[in-house]
Design a protein around this motif. Structure first.
Motif, mmCIF file in Angstrom:
data_model
loop_
_atom_site.group_PDB
_atom_site.id
_atom_site.type_symbol
_atom_site.label_atom_id
_atom_site.label_comp_id
_atom_site.label_asym_id
_atom_site.label_seq_id
_atom_site.Cartn_x
_atom_site.Cartn_y
_atom_site.Cartn_z
ATOM 1 N N ARG A 141 0.824 -1.209 0.000
ATOM 2 C CA ARG A 141 0.000 0.000 0.000
ATOM 3 C C ARG A 141 0.861 1.264 0.000
ATOM 4 O O ARG A 141 0.585 2.233 -0.684
ATOM 5 N N ARG A 142 1.979 1.178 0.773
ATOM 6 C CA ARG A 142 2.805 2.382 0.846
ATOM 7 C C ARG A 142 3.514 2.661 -0.477
ATOM 8 O O ARG A 142 3.739 3.809 -0.834
ATOM 9 N N SER A 144 0.930 4.248 -2.673
ATOM 10 C CA SER A 144 0.677 5.628 -2.228
ATOM 11 C C SER A 144 1.703 6.573 -2.816
ATOM 12 O O SER A 144 1.380 7.676 -3.260
ATOM 13 N N LEU A 145 2.964 6.125 -2.801
ATOM 14 C CA LEU A 145 4.036 6.975 -3.320
ATOM 15 C C LEU A 145 3.832 7.203 -4.817
ATOM 16 O O LEU A 145 4.003 8.320 -5.315
ATOM 17 N N ALA A 155 1.072 9.653 -5.311
ATOM 18 C CA ALA A 155 1.572 10.997 -4.993
ATOM 19 C C ALA A 155 2.386 11.543 -6.159
ATOM 20 O O ALA A 155 2.322 12.726 -6.472
ATOM 21 N N ASP A 156 3.120 10.655 -6.819
ATOM 22 C CA ASP A 156 3.927 11.084 -7.964
ATOM 23 C C ASP A 156 3.045 11.620 -9.085
ATOM 24 O O ASP A 156 3.333 12.658 -9.669
ATOM 25 N N LYS A 177 0.142 12.896 -8.843
ATOM 26 C CA LYS A 177 -0.391 14.183 -8.402
ATOM 27 C C LYS A 177 0.668 15.274 -8.537
ATOM 28 O O LYS A 177 0.404 16.367 -9.007
ATOM 29 N N ASN A 178 1.876 14.933 -8.132
ATOM 30 C CA ASN A 178 2.984 15.887 -8.158
ATOM 31 C C ASN A 178 3.316 16.317 -9.579
ATOM 32 O O ASN A 178 3.512 17.499 -9.862
ATOM 33 N N PHE A 220 11.446 10.003 4.588
ATOM 34 C CA PHE A 220 11.036 8.640 4.201
ATOM 35 C C PHE A 220 11.919 7.603 4.892
ATOM 36 O O PHE A 220 11.473 6.518 5.227
ATOM 37 N N PRO A 278 8.065 3.690 7.821
ATOM 38 C CA PRO A 278 8.170 2.271 7.445
ATOM 39 C C PRO A 278 8.558 2.068 5.976
ATOM 40 O O PRO A 278 8.975 0.983 5.592
ATOM 41 N N LEU A 279 8.436 3.098 5.145
ATOM 42 C CA LEU A 279 8.850 2.986 3.744
ATOM 43 C C LEU A 279 10.359 2.776 3.652
ATOM 44 O O LEU A 279 10.826 2.006 2.809
ATOM 45 N N ARG A 301 11.611 4.604 -6.756
ATOM 46 C CA ARG A 301 12.127 5.670 -7.615
ATOM 47 C C ARG A 301 12.989 5.133 -8.770
ATOM 48 O O ARG A 301 13.084 5.764 -9.802
ATOM 49 N N PHE A 328 1.280 19.997 -2.495
ATOM 50 C CA PHE A 328 0.099 19.337 -1.931
ATOM 51 C C PHE A 328 -0.500 20.227 -0.844
ATOM 52 O O PHE A 328 0.207 21.015 -0.222
ATOM 53 N N PHE A 331 -1.268 11.385 2.682
ATOM 54 C CA PHE A 331 -0.197 10.620 2.041
ATOM 55 C C PHE A 331 0.701 9.956 3.094
ATOM 56 O O PHE A 331 0.929 8.743 3.050
ATOM 57 N N SER A 387 -0.732 7.014 4.857
ATOM 58 C CA SER A 387 -0.823 5.754 4.114
ATOM 59 C C SER A 387 0.478 4.948 4.153
ATOM 60 O O SER A 387 0.518 3.814 3.701
#
Lengths: 240, 284
Positions: free
Chosen positions: A2-3, A6-7, A10-11, A13-14, A93, A97-98, A107, B91, B99, B102
């Motif tokens: 899941r993490r 999520s990243l 986010a990318d 979106k970024n 990061f 936990p990532l 990446r 953001f 974010f 998660s």
């Protein structure tokens, strides 16, 4: 899992919120369309008006097109990472936990997969010349390694995004290296042997003519791995 | 909760040790402050405690586990707010919190609730790039609380905050302490340490010079006397009396009965003064 997703979300979106990155992601798509339709038209025109057979150089043109893929994708990832480095998100990061390893995994591996997809897609979509499986399999590792090398090069050496842009322009030289591998006589062409794209394009050309491939392939992998390691060390120094 | 024994650390490529044998322990539910000037080793100590620097010598045991063997599970249980607030500036505040939330596997806080707690409920949809420094500091605290951490590491938690918000942050930390959370603060602002820390450690040149509760330190190192300012013939005068048996001190009793008292203060010292006395260095 899941993490990681999520990243990636986010990318997306970024990238959507940065006009420069939107343009950059369009790059490979625009390139595919342009080369698919423009090269044949140009080739016909050159042949009719100047009796110049562009098709003799399709091998060279294809290598240049293909090598643009890792450079473009590496640039996008490099810019995203530059932002993350400057906003000290990579350091953060590392303490979630990532972890930094998970971050780097995403990446570097994801753009490699996209590079793989795009390289194969371009070969068949642009359709300049047939590329056999052996050549493709020998050429792909270079493509896959070049993407993270370029991303890490940007984050490891550029002080900010403006410098990153200058680096990208400078990296244009990498695209011209196949010209030297193609036109300059052996062994003079070895002068550009420090550039990874020399070895990968050489493998592509030599494989077409038969013979000597393994020397160039082995040297190419070595140059790519050394560069990857060097850029990674620089990245670590910058981030800590 | 945390036991540190003979902790020595040298950065790769350096000739000298940055940490030169630290010994301390932090109890569960304690607010512990590391105080010291820049470059003293506070950040290095914190980096070791949060597992970033692993090649240390000595022992760092957190919840019974030697820290250089911990895995990503450790990060499910700790919350960290660096001094520099880390966010995606494109953001919004809420998008950032959602974010980061998660990234954790277990129960997490509702981002909107956290924003409300720090007075940012109306800024959830504001891009972080448009937030003021103080707002980012508060958002940074929210981020560190997302995973309901057992141990909270905060670097300069009131940096850039006005007195009201600074009070609010301190209240939140005291609330977390009451819930049994352990909080480790790194700062060079003495007033934060004085107000909320149960114990503080002074770090100078990679060594701990002193560990105790701020109250004990101030009492032990200060003068045990009372200073009175009073008015006499339109002039402000001062007098100082020993605290011992002050209720039987005739001069003192006569003074407070007959003169107009302006101020009256016991002469315990400040943490800042103690720091200067003990280390011979100033904090800034």
């Amino acid at each position: 899992m899941r993490r990681y997703s999520s990243l990636l979300l986010a990318d997306v979106k970024n990238i959507r919120r940065d006009p420069m990155l939107i343009l950059a992601t369009m790059g490979p798509v625009v390139m595919a369309v342009v080369f698919r339709f423009v090269v044949p038209i140009l080739s016909d025109w050159l042949e009719q008006s100047m009796h110049f057979r562009l098709s003799d150089y399709y091998e060279l043109i294809l290598v240049i097109i293909l090598q643009l893929v890792p450079l473009m994708l590496g640039m996008i990832v490099g810019y995203v990472m530059l932002d993350e480095r400057d906003e000290q998100l990579i350091q953060l990061f590392a303490v979630t936990p990532l972890r930094k390893s998970g971050y780097l995994w995403i990446r570097l591996i994801v753009p490699m997969v996209i590079t793989l997809f795009f390289t194969v897609f371009l070969i068949y979509f642009v359709d300049l010349m047939p590329v056999d499986w052996r050549t493709l399999l020998l050429f792909l590792p270079f493509q896959l390694l070049l993407t993270p090398i370029f991303a890490l090069l940007l984050v490891g050496f550029a002080a900010n995004k403006v410098e990153g842009l200058a680096f990208t322009k400078g990296a244009g030289i990498l695209v011209l290296v196949p010209l030297i591998a193609y036109f300059v006589k052996w062994p003079w062409q070895l002068m550009v042997g420090i550039f990874p794209t020399y070895w990968s394009s050489k493998v592509f050309f030599v494989e077409g003519q038969g013979g000597g491939t393994w020397f160039f392939w082995g040297m190419g992998i070595l140059v790519h791995l050394v560069l990857f390691w060097y850029c990674y060390v620089k990245f670590e120094e910058r981030v800590d | 909760m945390i036991q540190v024994r003979d902790l020595v650390y040298r950065y790769p490529g350096n000739n000298v040790n940055t940490l030169k044998g630290l010994n301390f322990s932090i109890k569960k539910g304690e607010i512990f402050g590391f105080l010291g000037p820049s470059g003293a080793g506070k950040s290095t100590t914190q980096k070791i405690l949060i597992g970033i620097l692993k090649n240390y010598q000595g022992n760092v045991i957190v919840q019974g586990t030697e820290l250089n063997t911990v895995r990503s599970d450790y990060y499910e249980k700790i919350g960290i707010a660096f001094e520099f607030p880390n966010f995606y500036s494109r953001f919004t505040a809420l998008e950032n919190l959602s974010f980061f939330r998660s990234l954790y596997a277990y129960d997490t806080e509702e981002p909107q609730e956290l924003l409300k707690r720090v007075g940012l409920e109306n800024h959830g949809n504001t891009k972080v790039a448009s937030l003021s420094k103080g707002m980012k500091t508060r958002l940074n605290l929210c981020r560190s609380l997302l995973n309901r951490p057992e141990i909270l590491f905060l670097d300069e938690p009131t940096s850039g905050l006005d007195p009201t918000n600074s009070r609010m942050v301190k209240d939140i930390l005291l609330e977390k302490k009451d819930q049994g959370k352990t909080i480790i603060i790194t700062t060079h602002h003495m007033n934060v340490a004085e107000e909320i820390c149960d114990r503080v450690a002074f770090i100078v040149d990679g060594q701990i010079c002193l560990i105790d509760s701020p109250r004990e330190l101030k009492l032990r190192q200060g003068k045990k006397s009372l200073k009175v300012e009073y008015k006499e013939e339109y002039m402000v005068k001062t007098a100082e009396f020993p605290l011992k048996k002050i209720g039987e001190n005739r001069d003192f009793l006569e003074l407070i009965q007959k003169k107009k008292i302006e101020t009256m203060h016991t002469q315990e010292t400040t943490l800042e003064q103690i720091f200067i006395n003990v280390t011979g260095r100033s904090l800034s």
